[in-house]
Design an enzyme around this catalytic site. Structure first.
Site, PDB file in Angstrom:
ATOM      1  N   LEU A 171      -5.810   5.638   1.260  1.00  0.00           N
ATOM      2  CA  LEU A 171      -5.437   7.027   1.488  1.00  0.00           C
ATOM      3  C   LEU A 171      -4.115   7.226   0.763  1.00  0.00           C
ATOM      4  O   LEU A 171      -3.094   6.659   1.135  1.00  0.00           O
ATOM      5  CB  LEU A 171      -5.272   7.320   2.982  1.00  0.00           C
ATOM      6  CG  LEU A 171      -4.747   8.709   3.348  1.00  0.00           C
ATOM      7  CD1 LEU A 171      -5.740   9.790   2.936  1.00  0.00           C
ATOM      8  CD2 LEU A 171      -4.453   8.807   4.839  1.00  0.00           C
ATOM      9  N   CYS A 194      -4.300   3.251   5.075  1.00  0.00           N
ATOM     10  CA  CYS A 194      -5.425   2.641   4.382  1.00  0.00           C
ATOM     11  C   CYS A 194      -6.240   1.789   5.353  1.00  0.00           C
ATOM     12  O   CYS A 194      -5.971   1.736   6.546  1.00  0.00           O
ATOM     13  CB  CYS A 194      -4.919   1.773   3.232  1.00  0.00           C
ATOM     14  SG  CYS A 194      -3.835   2.652   2.076  1.00  0.00           S
TER      15      CYS A 194
END
Length: 618
Positions: free
Chosen positions: A51, A2
């Site tokens: 993500l 992320c």
């Protein structure tokens, strides 16, 4: 993986600053293409781009742990990383009475912090950079994994503190100027594309060092280390050591193969990637998960133009074929041509926020972009050469005796590239000598070691703490720029701690680079692959690439508005570019960066100065 960012301010009501924190967060959208979230309070604003890898349906961030009693308070977490011991920690926390709402490791980390506070980092096995805001105490806590696989930058000011996974998040704040001072330029021109630990390049930017934590509250900022290499006697013999290395490597690979999304391995046909792929194939067989997907990278016409030398002794292509057929993987060969590499130089700068390893970065960016079409998580062999002693400079007397970083021996060439004014201001030889002395002074020595062992321990320390971060940063930034998570099993801290104390005569067992690693993999890899001479990440050998970057650089230097001109010795660079052997001199950085990469690095520098509108604070 992320992207995270945040802003603490004691003088501004941040609940009125939603647009700014959203703008800061949005700069990280490529790191986290699946979801976005922000959280605001009067003095803290947090942002997150996700993500999704574990529990895609849940695990939204920032994640809040509401107060559940009169003596507890809210904790809000933003986190980038993966915990490979999340299941063990979850069971431990459940035994302490905690109840979970998700199956993601984000909640495990948040509750670990609630239970153990800052000491939770000592229990974590994984790659991570995270920040927790405690509402009642108005305190921010940040931490970064032991080897620095995941990045975390920050900018402290009077009454204000900002952080982000990448500098671009902080630069998006309207009151943060895109400036660089003399020390930042020294990092780029003298140390670069490596970076001194903790240095953020941009003026007043810093990077939290690997294995460190940071606390920030109204009393200011405090930084402390929670992990470092420690030297100790090694008791095991060669056979016992090989068995232990194999056990640790197999355990960490199996931990890192856990994912709720497609996973693959990067395969070069070399020892490191072949070992990880073989272990993954074996694990998939025992868990009935089908065939492993593998990916390799090469360049158009490389087979025609490759010439062996000390730093790159053989071509990868035949060995890739050997391994994917031997292991019966689903293989995806990827090739790039010169125009693609040249065009991707700028994308690599945007991913890194500074110039980097030129086409070595650009090719990795393109490679990861192609992998992302088929997978979300990849396993890669970074760090094996640093911890096991695989690089040529571990085995070359000139490098071992050099009183400088062995991957950056061309100090005279570097200095000659600078303008007289900048050379006077930076004093490049002195700057590099100071950085080298700083690194050597940190080496944890061991009483009773002879000169050879001391020298090799020093070389190992330099590689783990100064060279390896360059490659880890490159792998993170190029992969996350396309939303691909890359895991690096050789960076498991248990493996690094163990191998650190293996004496050199055992580490190089069989008088081969990475000898003990090769011995530990006997029976896992075929002998010809097991004892193949080391070859680094492939670069293009096509003379068209040299021609392209040389022409572009000379064109830029002819532009009177070129922002590079005040910083460089343009006549010297023109002379280098126009010599017939411009591609033949030894690498000026690492194993791969010779003439073409020098020209490409300067092209990246020119683009960076223009695109970011960099102001020089000299």
């Amino acid at each position: 993986m992320c992207g995270i960012t945040g802003w603490i301010d004691w003088n501004v009501d941040l609940t009125t600053q939603a647009d700014t924190i959203e703008k800061m967060t949005e700069t990280l959208s490529l790191r986290g293409p699946d979801a976005t979230g922000t959280w605001l309070s009067p003095h803290c604003a947090l942002g997150h781009r996700r993500l999704s890898v574990m529990d895609p349906a849940n695990g939204a961030q920032p994640m809040i742990r509401p107060a559940n009693s009169a003596d507890s308070h809210d904790c809000i977490l933003v986190y980038n990383g993966e915990l490979y011991n999340a299941l063990e920690l979850r069971k431990q926390l459940e035994g302490l009475g905690y109840r979970f709402r998700t199956t993601c490791d984000t909640e495990v980390l948040l509750l670990a912090y609630v239970e153990w506070g800052p000491e939770c980092v000592e229990k974590l096995n994984g790659i991570f950079a995270f920040a927790v805001w405690q509402t009642a105490e108005e305190k921010l806590f940040m931490a970064r994994d032991r080897l620095g696989v995941k990045p975390l930058f920050y900018r402290p000011e009077v009454g204000r503190f900002m952080f982000g996974s990448e500098p671009k998040a902080i630069l998006a704040h309207p009151e943060v100027p895109a400036e660089i001072d003399a020390e930042g330029l020294a990092e780029l021109f003298v140390v670069g594309p490596a970076r001194t630990p903790g240095h953020g390049i941009w003026r007043n930017f810093y990077e939290l060092k690997p294995g460190h934590c940071l606390q920030y509250d109204r009393n200011g900022m405090r930084i402390f280390s929670y992990w470092k290499l420690e030297s100790a006697d090694h008791e095991e013999d060669v056979s016992q050591t090989a068995e232990k290395v194999r056990e640790l490597l197999q355990d960490t690979v199996e931990r890192q193969l856990i994912s709720d999304v497609p996973i693959c391995t990067l395969l070069s046909g070399g020892l490191d990637s072949s070992a990880l792929t073989a272990l993954a194939v074996n694990y998939y067989k025992t868990t009935n998960q089908g065939r492993v997907h593998t990916f390799s990278v090469d360049y158009v016409d490389n087979d025609k133009h490759f010439h062996a030398h000390d730093f790159q002794p053989n071509s990868d292509a035949p060995w890739i074929k050997r391994m994917h057929e031997y292991l019966n993987t689903v293989h995806h060969p990827i090739q790039f041509d010169t125009p693609e590499l040249v065009s991707a130089l700028e994308a690599a700068v945007l991913a890194k926020d500074t110039p980097g390893m030129a086409d070595i970065d650009a090719s990795l960016y393109l490679f990861c972009r192609e992998i992302k079409k088929e997978a979300t998580v990849a396993i890669s062999g970074e760090a094996a050469d640093e911890i096991f002693g695989g690089y040529p400079w571990f085995h070359r007397e000139d490098a071992l005796q050099a009183e400088t970083f062995p991957w950056s021996l061309a100090t005279g060439l570097r200095s000659s590239l600078l303008s007289p004014e900048l050379k006077e201001k930076l004093r490049p030889q002195e700057y590099l000598a100071d950085r080298y002395a700083q690194a050597v002074a940190e080496v944890p020595t061991l009483d009773g070691e002879d000169e050879t062992r001391r020298r090799m321990r020093r070389m190992s320390y330099l590689n783990i703490t100064r060279f390896m971060p360059t490659l880890l940063d490159r792998k993170d930034r190029m992969s996350m720029a396309v939303g691909l998570e890359v895991r690096v099993p050789f960076c498991d801290h248990r493996l690094v701690e163990y191998v650190w104390n293996i004496p050199w005569e055992i580490k190089s067992a069989g008088t081969r680079e990475k000898g003990i690693l090769r011995k530990s993999l006997e029976g896992i890899l075929p002998d010809d692959v097991l004892y193949r001479k080391k070859s680094p990440y492939p670069k293009t050998h096509n003379p068209n690439y040299l021609s392209a970057v040389r022409s572009l650089l000379l064109e830029r230097l002819d532009d009177p508005n070129c922002p590079l001109l005040p910083l460089i010795n343009a006549d010297k660079i023109r002379e280098l570019a126009l010599t017939s052997d411009a591609s033949s001199h030894l690498p000026w950085f690492g194993q791969l960066m010779s003439g073409p990469q020098l020209f490409a690095y300067l092209l990246q520098m020119d683009f960076w100065l223009r695109h970011y509108k960099v102001k020089l604070a000299l």
